[in-house]
Scaffold this motif. Sequence first.
Motif, mmCIF file in Angstrom:
data_model
loop_
_atom_site.group_PDB
_atom_site.id
_atom_site.type_symbol
_atom_site.label_atom_id
_atom_site.label_comp_id
_atom_site.label_asym_id
_atom_site.label_seq_id
_atom_site.Cartn_x
_atom_site.Cartn_y
_atom_site.Cartn_z
ATOM 1 N N LEU A 33 0.826 -1.201 0.000
ATOM 2 C CA LEU A 33 0.000 0.000 0.000
ATOM 3 C C LEU A 33 0.867 1.261 0.000
ATOM 4 O O LEU A 33 0.621 2.200 -0.761
ATOM 5 C CB LEU A 33 -0.910 -0.024 1.223
ATOM 6 C CG LEU A 33 -2.055 0.957 1.277
ATOM 7 C CD1 LEU A 33 -3.082 0.628 0.199
ATOM 8 C CD2 LEU A 33 -2.702 0.905 2.642
ATOM 9 N N ALA A 34 1.895 1.273 0.840
ATOM 10 C CA ALA A 34 2.785 2.437 0.913
ATOM 11 C C ALA A 34 3.573 2.606 -0.392
ATOM 12 O O ALA A 34 3.752 3.728 -0.872
ATOM 13 C CB ALA A 34 3.735 2.301 2.097
ATOM 14 N N ALA A 35 4.023 1.504 -0.965
ATOM 15 C CA ALA A 35 4.767 1.578 -2.226
ATOM 16 C C ALA A 35 3.863 2.065 -3.361
ATOM 17 O O ALA A 35 4.289 2.875 -4.195
ATOM 18 C CB ALA A 35 5.361 0.212 -2.560
ATOM 19 N N LEU A 76 3.428 5.781 -2.986
ATOM 20 C CA LEU A 76 4.652 6.499 -3.364
ATOM 21 C C LEU A 76 4.830 6.530 -4.879
ATOM 22 O O LEU A 76 5.165 7.569 -5.455
ATOM 23 C CB LEU A 76 5.865 5.862 -2.693
ATOM 24 C CG LEU A 76 7.210 6.525 -2.970
ATOM 25 C CD1 LEU A 76 7.227 7.941 -2.416
ATOM 26 C CD2 LEU A 76 8.338 5.707 -2.375
ATOM 27 N N ILE A 77 4.591 5.421 -5.543
ATOM 28 C CA ILE A 77 4.717 5.373 -7.003
ATOM 29 C C ILE A 77 3.690 6.292 -7.659
ATOM 30 O O ILE A 77 3.997 7.011 -8.618
ATOM 31 C CB ILE A 77 4.589 3.925 -7.512
ATOM 32 C CG1 ILE A 77 5.818 3.122 -7.078
ATOM 33 C CG2 ILE A 77 4.420 3.882 -9.025
ATOM 34 C CD1 ILE A 77 5.695 1.634 -7.283
ATOM 35 N N ASP A 78 2.470 6.301 -7.134
ATOM 36 C CA ASP A 78 1.447 7.189 -7.679
ATOM 37 C C ASP A 78 1.843 8.645 -7.487
ATOM 38 O O ASP A 78 1.659 9.469 -8.382
ATOM 39 C CB ASP A 78 0.102 6.921 -7.010
ATOM 40 C CG ASP A 78 -0.995 7.770 -7.619
ATOM 41 O OD1 ASP A 78 -1.412 7.463 -8.754
ATOM 42 O OD2 ASP A 78 -1.407 8.751 -6.977
ATOM 43 N N LEU A 79 2.395 8.963 -6.325
ATOM 44 C CA LEU A 79 2.841 10.327 -6.049
ATOM 45 C C LEU A 79 3.915 10.767 -7.036
ATOM 46 O O LEU A 79 3.880 11.889 -7.533
ATOM 47 C CB LEU A 79 3.383 10.423 -4.627
ATOM 48 C CG LEU A 79 4.075 11.738 -4.303
ATOM 49 C CD1 LEU A 79 3.129 12.650 -3.562
ATOM 50 C CD2 LEU A 79 5.329 11.507 -3.520
ATOM 51 N N TYR A 85 -3.255 9.466 1.766
ATOM 52 C CA TYR A 85 -2.872 9.927 0.432
ATOM 53 C C TYR A 85 -3.814 9.346 -0.625
ATOM 54 O O TYR A 85 -4.321 10.080 -1.480
ATOM 55 C CB TYR A 85 -1.426 9.539 0.095
ATOM 56 C CG TYR A 85 -1.092 9.862 -1.340
ATOM 57 C CD1 TYR A 85 -0.778 11.157 -1.717
ATOM 58 C CD2 TYR A 85 -1.145 8.896 -2.330
ATOM 59 C CE1 TYR A 85 -0.515 11.480 -3.039
ATOM 60 C CE2 TYR A 85 -0.887 9.196 -3.652
ATOM 61 C CZ TYR A 85 -0.575 10.487 -4.001
ATOM 62 O OH TYR A 85 -0.331 10.792 -5.318
ATOM 63 N N LEU A 86 -4.057 8.041 -0.576
ATOM 64 C CA LEU A 86 -4.847 7.386 -1.624
ATOM 65 C C LEU A 86 -6.324 7.767 -1.585
ATOM 66 O O LEU A 86 -6.982 7.814 -2.629
ATOM 67 C CB LEU A 86 -4.690 5.869 -1.521
ATOM 68 C CG LEU A 86 -3.300 5.335 -1.884
ATOM 69 C CD1 LEU A 86 -3.192 3.855 -1.536
ATOM 70 C CD2 LEU A 86 -2.996 5.568 -3.347
ATOM 71 N N ILE A 100 -6.176 15.579 -6.549
ATOM 72 C CA ILE A 100 -5.221 16.046 -7.560
ATOM 73 C C ILE A 100 -5.431 15.401 -8.919
ATOM 74 O O ILE A 100 -4.836 15.831 -9.899
ATOM 75 C CB ILE A 100 -3.766 15.835 -7.099
ATOM 76 C CG1 ILE A 100 -3.454 14.355 -6.929
ATOM 77 C CG2 ILE A 100 -3.469 16.603 -5.839
ATOM 78 C CD1 ILE A 100 -2.009 14.053 -6.652
ATOM 79 N N ALA A 101 -6.282 14.388 -8.993
ATOM 80 C CA ALA A 101 -6.489 13.672 -10.256
ATOM 81 C C ALA A 101 -6.954 14.576 -11.397
ATOM 82 O O ALA A 101 -6.436 14.476 -12.509
ATOM 83 C CB ALA A 101 -7.451 12.513 -10.050
#
Length: 113
Positions: A20-22, A25-28, A86-87, A94-95
């Motif tokens: 979930l955290a990864a 981070l990748i989406d960010l 964040y998700l 921000i989408a």
Amino acid sequence: MVATLQLPIYLVFMFAIFGLAAWALIDLLRRPAAAFVSAGKRTKPLWGAILGVATAVSFAAVPFPKGIPTFPLFLALLCAVAAIVYLVDVRPAIAPYSRRRPPSSGPSRGGGW
């Protein structure tokens, strides 16, 4: 008996939190910094630091194979909270500001002669 069931369950939870955290981070990293400002959210570097630390801590929380969990569970849960915030909150906000636009084919030829 109970301990043999707890370790696999703990391992699954820790891998899920790390994933979930990864993912967060990748989406960010794929979003433009201007989208955060336009949506009225915290800046991209701040969220990058939060999610980077959350990903590193959640990776450290995954126990070694056949090992005993020694990492404090509450830190892994804080990592999950950061990724979920964040998700669920930041990413949808921000989408609209980070969508890719289709490439233009130049000036339009519609109208006129």
